[in-house]
Design a protein around this motif. Structure first.
Motif: not given
Length: 342
Positions: A88-94
């Motif tokens: 979820q953090e990766v998706a948000t950062a993307a």
């Protein structure tokens, strides 16, 4: 329309691996300058478009990137929601960078039989993030076939060849164990199946370093598994086993293990922290798993995700970025599971 030239095409003509071509074209270590020059020359001759050229074309068209994300279902058992949060953090950062992610959960059977991810076959991703270490044979096969930029998240390859973003597990657990000594504890156990994952191994040796510096030896009876060492799962085929003589404190490789240990201790009549102190790691305690707020060492997932996406974009675009392994530090979060003893 002519078929786009891939790194694999160049590798076949040159008689080298796709990994070698990737290193040569991205100016990474591990390739001689003579071979690098020959590969670049052949790539230009064959009409290969570099990542930076593709990036400029996409920028002119205002098109965003799509990153594939792979995680093994071994890390997603009943309680292991840490990697869901990481994704979820990766998706948000993307999204914050105008990009998108596609998650593929790798089934255990596919990992064992070396079935490659659908993301690669469908060629819908411009970059690939792998969260958590895959089985070595599978990882080796995957790296032979990948012809897009790749970054490992929460683990690194054994030779430091590939780009990775990890937490400082060794130092973090060293700090966490030192904290227990500072609280008056001398008999300290470790909870974690030591060689199942890189992070558990690193955290174990951080624990050992602290013990050595305090003149203490590792008591093997106080090093407890938190999952089935063969399957890597804590929800199937695993049973907690407590030692006959208990330490005054346990430091655990993650908060799920810490919470489960608290429950096991309470079932056996121990109170936490009055009788035995318990410290965790990650600062991600699933709601309702135990009734004690576990003191822990926070992994900065948000920063890890941001650095992963930042490095991936720069890697694709050809911009300068920190190659190799990026280490992100954390901090102790003080809660209710550790007490000071005299």
């Amino acid at each position: 329309m002519a078929k786009a030239v891939k790194m694999a095409d160049i590798a076949k003509v040159m008689g080298v691996s796709t990994v070698t071509v990737s290193k040569a074209l991205s100016n990474q270590k591990g390739v001689s300058e003579e071979l690098r020059a020959r590969i670049k020359s052949k790539a230009e001759e064959m009409g290969y478009k570099t990542a930076s050229a593709l990036y400029r074309e996409r920028a002119r068209m205002n098109v965003s990137y799509t990153f594939g994300v792979i995680v093994s279902d071994r890390f997603l058992d009943k309680y292991e929601s840490f990697y869901w949060r990481m994704y979820q953090e990766v998706a948000t950062a993307a999204v914050q960078k105008g990009c998108f992610t596609m998650l593929e959960v790798l089934q255990a059977e596919d990992e064992e039989t070396l079935v490659m991810p659908k993301l690669l076959h469908e060629k819908k991703a411009e970059g690939l993030v792998i969260i958590g270490r895959l089985r070595q044979e599978y990882l080796d096969r995957l790296m032979e076939q990948v012809d897009i930029p790749i970054i490992f998240l929460d683990f690194a390859d054994r030779n430091g060849t590939y780009d990775a973003v990890i937490s400082n597990s060794y130092f973090g657990m060293y700090v966490m164990t030192n904290y227990l000594f500072d609280m008056g504890h001398k008999d300290i156990g470790f909870v974690g199946s030591v060689f199942v994952t890189d992070s558990i191994t690193d955290r174990y040796f951080g624990y050992v370093k602290s013990l050595c510096e305090h003149g203490m030896e590792v008591n093997k009876e106080w090093v407890l598994d938190d999952r089935n060492p063969q399957t890597g799962r804590s929800d199937v085929g695993f049973e907690w086993k407590l030692p006959a003589k208990m330490p005054t404190a346990f430091v655990c490789n993650n908060d799920v293990a810490a919470a489960m240990l608290v429950n096991k201790l309470e079932q056996e009549g121990y109170r936490v922290p009055q009788d035995i102190s318990v410290a965790g790691y990650d600062n991600y305690q699933p709601p309702g798993l135990c009734d004690v707020r576990v003191t822990t060492y926070e992994v900065d997932m948000q920063e890890m995700a941001k650095r992963t996406i930042k490095n991936m974009i720069r890697k694709i675009s050809g911009e300068p970025y920190k190659q190799g392994v990026t280490i992100v530090n954390g901090r102790i979060i003080y809660k209710d599971s550790v007490r000071k003893i005299l």
